[in-house]
Design a protein around this motif. Structure first.
Motif, PDB file in Angstrom:
ATOM      1  N   GLY A  20       0.790  -1.225   0.000  1.00 21.52           N
ATOM      2  CA  GLY A  20       0.000   0.000   0.000  1.00 21.52           C
ATOM      3  C   GLY A  20       0.820   1.272   0.000  1.00 21.52           C
ATOM      4  N   ASP A  21       2.127   1.174   0.290  1.00 22.38           N
ATOM      5  CA  ASP A  21       2.976   2.365   0.244  1.00 22.38           C
ATOM      6  C   ASP A  21       3.011   2.939  -1.173  1.00 22.38           C
ATOM      7  N   ARG A  22       3.141   4.257  -1.262  1.00 23.61           N
ATOM      8  CA  ARG A  22       3.334   4.902  -2.554  1.00 23.61           C
ATOM      9  C   ARG A  22       4.819   4.925  -2.873  1.00 23.61           C
ATOM     10  N   ILE A  23       5.167   4.377  -4.017  1.00 31.07           N
ATOM     11  CA  ILE A  23       6.573   4.326  -4.433  1.00 31.07           C
ATOM     12  C   ILE A  23       6.782   5.360  -5.528  1.00 31.07           C
ATOM     13  N   ARG A  24       7.837   6.136  -5.377  1.00 34.70           N
ATOM     14  CA  ARG A  24       8.188   7.135  -6.388  1.00 34.70           C
ATOM     15  C   ARG A  24       9.692   7.058  -6.624  1.00 34.70           C
ATOM     16  N   ILE A  25      10.087   6.743  -7.844  1.00 30.84           N
ATOM     17  CA  ILE A  25      11.496   6.585  -8.181  1.00 30.84           C
ATOM     18  C   ILE A  25      11.857   7.535  -9.317  1.00 30.84           C
ATOM     19  N   ARG A  26      12.833   8.385  -9.060  1.00 31.87           N
ATOM     20  CA  ARG A  26      13.361   9.277 -10.094  1.00 31.87           C
ATOM     21  C   ARG A  26      14.494   8.549 -10.806  1.00 31.87           C
ATOM     22  N   PHE A  27      14.239   8.176 -12.028  1.00 31.74           N
ATOM     23  CA  PHE A  27      15.204   7.414 -12.817  1.00 31.74           C
ATOM     24  C   PHE A  27      15.914   8.356 -13.778  1.00 31.74           C
ATOM     25  N   VAL A  28      17.212   8.498 -13.606  1.00 28.11           N
ATOM     26  CA  VAL A  28      18.038   9.352 -14.453  1.00 28.11           C
ATOM     27  C   VAL A  28      18.975   8.457 -15.250  1.00 28.11           C
ATOM     28  N   ASN A  29      18.930   8.579 -16.566  1.00 28.15           N
ATOM     29  CA  ASN A  29      19.786   7.763 -17.418  1.00 28.15           C
ATOM     30  C   ASN A  29      21.080   8.519 -17.727  1.00 28.15           C
ATOM     31  N   GLY A  30      22.146   8.155 -17.020  1.00 27.41           N
ATOM     32  CA  GLY A  30      23.445   8.773 -17.231  1.00 27.41           C
ATOM     33  C   GLY A  30      24.343   7.977 -18.145  1.00 27.41           C
ATOM     34  N   SER A  31      23.793   6.981 -18.829  1.00 25.73           N
ATOM     35  CA  SER A  31      24.601   6.129 -19.713  1.00 25.73           C
ATOM     36  C   SER A  31      24.483   6.609 -21.152  1.00 25.73           C
ATOM     37  N   ASP A  32      25.131   5.879 -22.049  1.00 23.19           N
ATOM     38  CA  ASP A  32      25.097   6.210 -23.471  1.00 23.19           C
ATOM     39  C   ASP A  32      24.002   5.470 -24.226  1.00 23.19           C
ATOM     40  N   PRO A  34      19.748   3.886 -24.246  1.00 28.83           N
ATOM     41  CA  PRO A  34      18.421   3.992 -23.635  1.00 28.83           C
ATOM     42  C   PRO A  34      18.188   2.842 -22.664  1.00 28.83           C
ATOM     43  N   HIS A  35      17.512   3.133 -21.547  1.00 31.74           N
ATOM     44  CA  HIS A  35      17.208   2.128 -20.540  1.00 31.74           C
ATOM     45  C   HIS A  35      15.843   2.420 -19.921  1.00 31.74           C
ATOM     46  N   SER A  36      15.393   1.512 -19.061  1.00 30.17           N
ATOM     47  CA  SER A  36      14.118   1.696 -18.366  1.00 30.17           C
ATOM     48  C   SER A  36      14.136   0.907 -17.069  1.00 30.17           C
ATOM     49  N   MET A  37      13.038   0.996 -16.319  1.00 27.78           N
ATOM     50  CA  MET A  37      12.818   0.164 -15.141  1.00 27.78           C
ATOM     51  C   MET A  37      11.442  -0.473 -15.263  1.00 27.78           C
ATOM     52  N   GLY A  54       4.943   4.527 -23.068  1.00 28.88           N
ATOM     53  CA  GLY A  54       4.990   5.935 -22.711  1.00 28.88           C
ATOM     54  C   GLY A  54       6.422   6.378 -22.522  1.00 28.88           C
ATOM     55  N   PRO A  55       6.635   7.585 -21.996  1.00 30.20           N
ATOM     56  CA  PRO A  55       8.000   8.110 -21.864  1.00 30.20           C
ATOM     57  C   PRO A  55       8.899   7.300 -20.940  1.00 30.20           C
ATOM     58  N   GLY A  56       8.330   6.527 -20.014  1.00 32.02           N
ATOM     59  CA  GLY A  56       9.141   5.694 -19.140  1.00 32.02           C
ATOM     60  C   GLY A  56       9.517   4.361 -19.737  1.00 32.02           C
ATOM     61  N   GLY A  57       9.017   4.086 -20.946  1.00 32.99           N
ATOM     62  CA  GLY A  57       9.298   2.808 -21.575  1.00 32.99           C
ATOM     63  C   GLY A  57      10.677   2.716 -22.197  1.00 32.99           C
ATOM     64  N   PHE A  65      12.894  10.061 -15.892  1.00 35.68           N
ATOM     65  CA  PHE A  65      11.475   9.755 -15.774  1.00 35.68           C
ATOM     66  C   PHE A  65      11.175   9.370 -14.338  1.00 35.68           C
ATOM     67  N   ILE A  66       9.991   9.700 -13.853  1.00 35.07           N
ATOM     68  CA  ILE A  66       9.574   9.322 -12.502  1.00 35.07           C
ATOM     69  C   ILE A  66       8.566   8.174 -12.594  1.00 35.07           C
ATOM     70  N   TYR A  67       8.946   7.035 -12.048  1.00 36.96           N
ATOM     71  CA  TYR A  67       8.039   5.896 -11.937  1.00 36.96           C
ATOM     72  C   TYR A  67       7.305   6.035 -10.602  1.00 36.96           C
ATOM     73  N   GLU A  68       5.986   5.922 -10.637  1.00 36.32           N
ATOM     74  CA  GLU A  68       5.189   6.113  -9.424  1.00 36.32           C
ATOM     75  C   GLU A  68       4.012   5.148  -9.420  1.00 36.32           C
ATOM     76  N   PHE A  69       3.864   4.406  -8.319  1.00 42.44           N
ATOM     77  CA  PHE A  69       2.787   3.426  -8.200  1.00 42.44           C
ATOM     78  C   PHE A  69       2.677   2.986  -6.746  1.00 42.44           C
ATOM     79  N   ASP A  70       1.581   2.312  -6.410  1.00 42.40           N
ATOM     80  CA  ASP A  70       1.402   1.752  -5.075  1.00 42.40           C
ATOM     81  C   ASP A  70       2.029   0.360  -5.015  1.00 42.40           C
ATOM     82  N   ALA A  71       2.660   0.052  -3.883  1.00 39.29           N
ATOM     83  CA  ALA A  71       3.327  -1.234  -3.710  1.00 39.29           C
ATOM     84  C   ALA A  71       2.290  -2.324  -3.464  1.00 39.29           C
ATOM     85  N   GLU A  72       2.057  -3.145  -4.452  1.00 37.85           N
ATOM     86  CA  GLU A  72       1.142  -4.273  -4.338  1.00 37.85           C
ATOM     87  C   GLU A  72       1.398  -5.267  -5.460  1.00 37.85           C
TER      88      GLU A  72
END
Length: 239
Positions: A20-32, A34-37, A54-57, A65-72
């Motif tokens: 039920g916790d809200r998870i928010r992860i700021r993903f910064v791609n510092g590599s050469d 494209p990547h995702s989570m 979408g843009p997080g793909g 990109f900020i990934y945000e969702f409830d932990a479940e």
């Protein structure tokens, strides 16, 4: 090994939350590249971290990109890059464990540990040269994990091995209860000493050495090749 990493390490940091916790992860791609989570769990499609979602793909170099969702649901999950070629992005190290605890928690244990079964293709021929838990071959064989015989142990076990269809864990001289995916509070298998997993399968092992004499007790993959190439370990049971 020229790894691709989350936060400079393989496996990436373990993400742990309560159901039920809200998870928010700021993903910064510092590599050469494209990547995702991509998280195993429940979330909206735009948070799935796959190309086309979408843009997080597919987060390009220098973007974020900020990934945000409830932990479940509660359980043992994982995350990994889902950009193609998928096998290469996973094999180079872009993965980590994601634990969601039930709201009431699990029964307390003396030792909790995460074991991520992984392997490394060091010459990039799509076959693995080394196998391990938590990246370092023979790490816990040479430096055994010390546990007290009277105290229960809980292992969060994840298989993210690339280029092999299955991996496994076999516990010597003992048996464990197994919670498949960790999504139940009652064992899905009882009194077993070996568990087989395909890639992305995971589960929780619980056991104790309370009826054993102190000493070294081996655990390893029950594919002989994997064990001989690094996936072999010891527990040191003490009073």
């Amino acid at each position: 090994f020229p790894a691709w990493t989350y936060n400079g390490r393989t496996p990436g940091p373990t993400i742990r939350a309560t159901e039920g916790d809200r998870i928010r992860i700021r993903f910064v791609n510092g590599s050469d590249h494209p990547h995702s989570m991509h998280f195993h769990g429940v979330h909206a499609g735009v948070m799935d971290g796959v190309p086309g979602s979408g843009p997080g793909g597919m987060v390009n170099s220098g973007e974020e990109f900020i990934y945000e969702f409830d932990a479940e649901p509660f359980g043992l999950h994982l995350y990994h890059c889902h950009v193609f070629p998928l096998a290469r992005h996973i094999a180079k190290g872009l993965y980590g464990a994601f634990i969601v605890d039930p709201k009431g928690g699990r029964p307390p244990v003396d030792r909790e540990m995460i074991m991520v079964m992984n392997a490394f293709d060091t010459n990039f021929d799509d076959e693995n040269e080394f196998y391990a838990i938590n990246t370092i071959p023979f790490a816990y064989f040479n430096k055994p994990i010390k546990i007290e015989k009277s105290r229960p142990v809980r292992i969060y076990l994840v298989n993210i091995t690339e280029f092999d269809p299955i991996n496994s864990l076999h516990l010597h001289a003992n048996f464990f209860d197994f919670y498949d995916h960790g999504t139940t509070l009652e064992p899905t298998s009882r009194i077993i000493d070996t568990v087989m997993m395909c890639q992305a399968q995971r589960g929780i092992l619980e056991f104790t050495f309370e009826d054993h004499e102190p000493g070294l007790y081996m655990f390893h993959a029950h594919q002989s090749e994997f064990a001989e190439l690094g996936w072999m370990s010891h527990f040191e049971v003490v009073e």
